[in-house]
Write an enzyme that holds these catalytic residues in place. Structure first.
Site, short mmCIF file in Angstrom:
data_model
loop_
_atom_site.label_atom_id
_atom_site.label_comp_id
_atom_site.label_asym_id
_atom_site.label_seq_id
_atom_site.Cartn_x
_atom_site.Cartn_y
_atom_site.Cartn_z
N SER A 1 0.85 -1.19 0.00
CA SER A 1 0.00 0.00 0.00
C SER A 1 0.89 1.24 0.00
O SER A 1 1.74 1.37 -0.87
CB SER A 1 -0.95 -0.03 1.20
OG SER A 1 -1.89 1.03 1.12
N THR A 2 0.73 2.13 0.97
CA THR A 2 1.49 3.38 0.99
C THR A 2 3.00 3.10 0.97
O THR A 2 3.50 2.36 1.81
CB THR A 2 1.13 4.21 2.23
OG1 THR A 2 -0.28 4.35 2.31
CG2 THR A 2 1.79 5.57 2.18
N HIS B 1 -2.35 -1.08 -3.49
CA HIS B 1 -3.37 -0.05 -3.29
C HIS B 1 -2.88 1.23 -3.97
O HIS B 1 -1.82 1.75 -3.61
CB HIS B 1 -3.59 0.23 -1.80
CG HIS B 1 -4.01 -0.97 -1.03
ND1 HIS B 1 -3.89 -1.05 0.34
CD2 HIS B 1 -4.57 -2.15 -1.41
CE1 HIS B 1 -4.36 -2.21 0.76
NE2 HIS B 1 -4.76 -2.90 -0.28
N MET C 1 -0.45 1.11 5.10
CA MET C 1 -1.27 1.48 6.25
C MET C 1 -2.39 0.48 6.45
O MET C 1 -2.88 -0.12 5.50
CB MET C 1 -1.83 2.88 6.03
CG MET C 1 -2.65 3.40 7.18
SD MET C 1 -2.88 5.17 7.04
CE MET C 1 -1.19 5.73 7.16
N ASP D 1 -4.65 -4.74 5.87
CA ASP D 1 -4.97 -5.59 4.72
C ASP D 1 -3.80 -6.51 4.42
O ASP D 1 -2.64 -6.07 4.38
CB ASP D 1 -5.29 -4.73 3.50
CG ASP D 1 -5.80 -5.56 2.33
OD1 ASP D 1 -6.47 -6.58 2.58
OD2 ASP D 1 -5.53 -5.18 1.17
#
Length: 312
Positions: free
Chosen positions: A131-132, A158, A247, A250
């Site tokens: 993600s991030t 993401h 973050m 998930d």
């Protein structure tokens, strides 16, 4: 506010902001050069705002990420207020998240934290969730793998809607592997990397990709957990799974399911993660057999992934 990249750099050095929002296309000094200079002279969280979401045009945004920008959001098209309202919500959310993140130099070598060894069995499928901070981490993992790696590879990243095809094309250009956005019904092929498309969950059923518009999982679609859980039922002993920076949580439960089913599981360590949320949640569940700094992950994978010349 700055009118061009040069003014932006001067403002960063003078004002020491919590966050910088940059376009890629700017006069005097473009966004890529501005990111490079900012990260070299005063590392600061940077969000790229770009109108170029087409795969052929999105390379600039991902080049900025490779140089240190944290995330990318699509610039709205047109001057209709309804177009701006969804962006405003997303932009405020991104600002709140990214402005809190420390931007630091990643240590060149960090001692690997062990949580048991990886199984020695050869793995023919690599699954990666991020993600991030993920685009740069995913790039580093793929660039660090041997070019003759024959594993089938799947990525859930993401990312802002519309940017997944450009992300795939960027990876295709910058790594030794064939990379493209996944399509429903795709067969998993050796040496091919398939990236989950925007707003679609990606699963594996009977050796083929299945995409769906199911409800978000952990507020995410695509969800890492959806992919990992499907692989835990499909052929877990063929899988090596990696959970990278991001973050939230998930991917943590899916990684735990994979470990219980016999997969090899890794998580990125805190020192090299932009955000340690997803790996931390997986570690707390005992889902990761190894917790490694980012630069150690490709080497660990190279030892167990299928290669053209056999397992090394």
């Amino acid at each position: 506010e700055a009118r061009d990249g040069r003014e932006a750099l001067d403002a960063v050095l003078r004002c020491k902001p919590d966050l910088v929002i940059l376009d890629v296309v700017m006069p005097v000094m473009d966004g890529i050069s501005a990111v490079r200079e900012i990260m070299a002279r005063r590392p600061t969280p940077i969000l790229v705002l770009s109108a170029n979401v087409r795969p052929s045009d999105a390379g600039g945004a991902f080049n900025a990420i490779a140089l240190g920008a944290l995330d990318v959001v699509e610039k709205p098209r047109g001057a209709v207020q309804q177009v701006f309202e969804p962006l405003a919500t997303l932009l405020i959310e991104k600002v709140k998240v990214l402005a809190r993140l420390p931007v630091r130099q990643i240590p060149a070598a960090t001692r690997a934290r062990e949580a048991g060894g990886l199984p020695d069995e050869r793995r023919t499928l690599l699954a990666v969730g991020a993600s991030t901070g993920g685009p740069r981490a995913v790039l580093q993992v793929l660039q660090g793998l041997p070019a003759d790696t024959r594993a089938r590879m799947l990525i859930v990243q993401h990312i802002a809607p519309g940017f997944a095809p450009g992300f795939a094309q960027w990876l295709d250009r910058e790594t030794p592997f064939r990379v493209r956005a996944a399509e429903d019904g795709d067969a998993l092929r050796p040496g091919l990397v398939l990236v989950a498309p925007s707003e679609r969950h990606m699963e594996v059923r009977n050796g083929r990709i299945r995409l769906s518009d199911g409800l978000p999982v952990h507020s995410c679609r695509p969800s890492v957990d959806v992919l990992f859980t499907s692989l835990a039922h499909e052929a877990p002993k063929e899988v090596a799974a990696v959970l990278l920076t991001g973050m939230g949580r998930d991917g943590a439960e899916g990684l735990a399911a994979l470990r219980l089913a016999g997969a090899a599981t890794l998580a990125q360590d805190e020192a090299t993660s932009v955000v340690f949320g997803m790996p931390r949640a997986a570690i707390a569940l005992g889902a990761a057999q190894r917790v490694l700094p980012l630069d150690e992950i490709p080497r660990a994978l190279a030892r167990i992934l299928d290669r053209a010349g056999g397992l090394c």
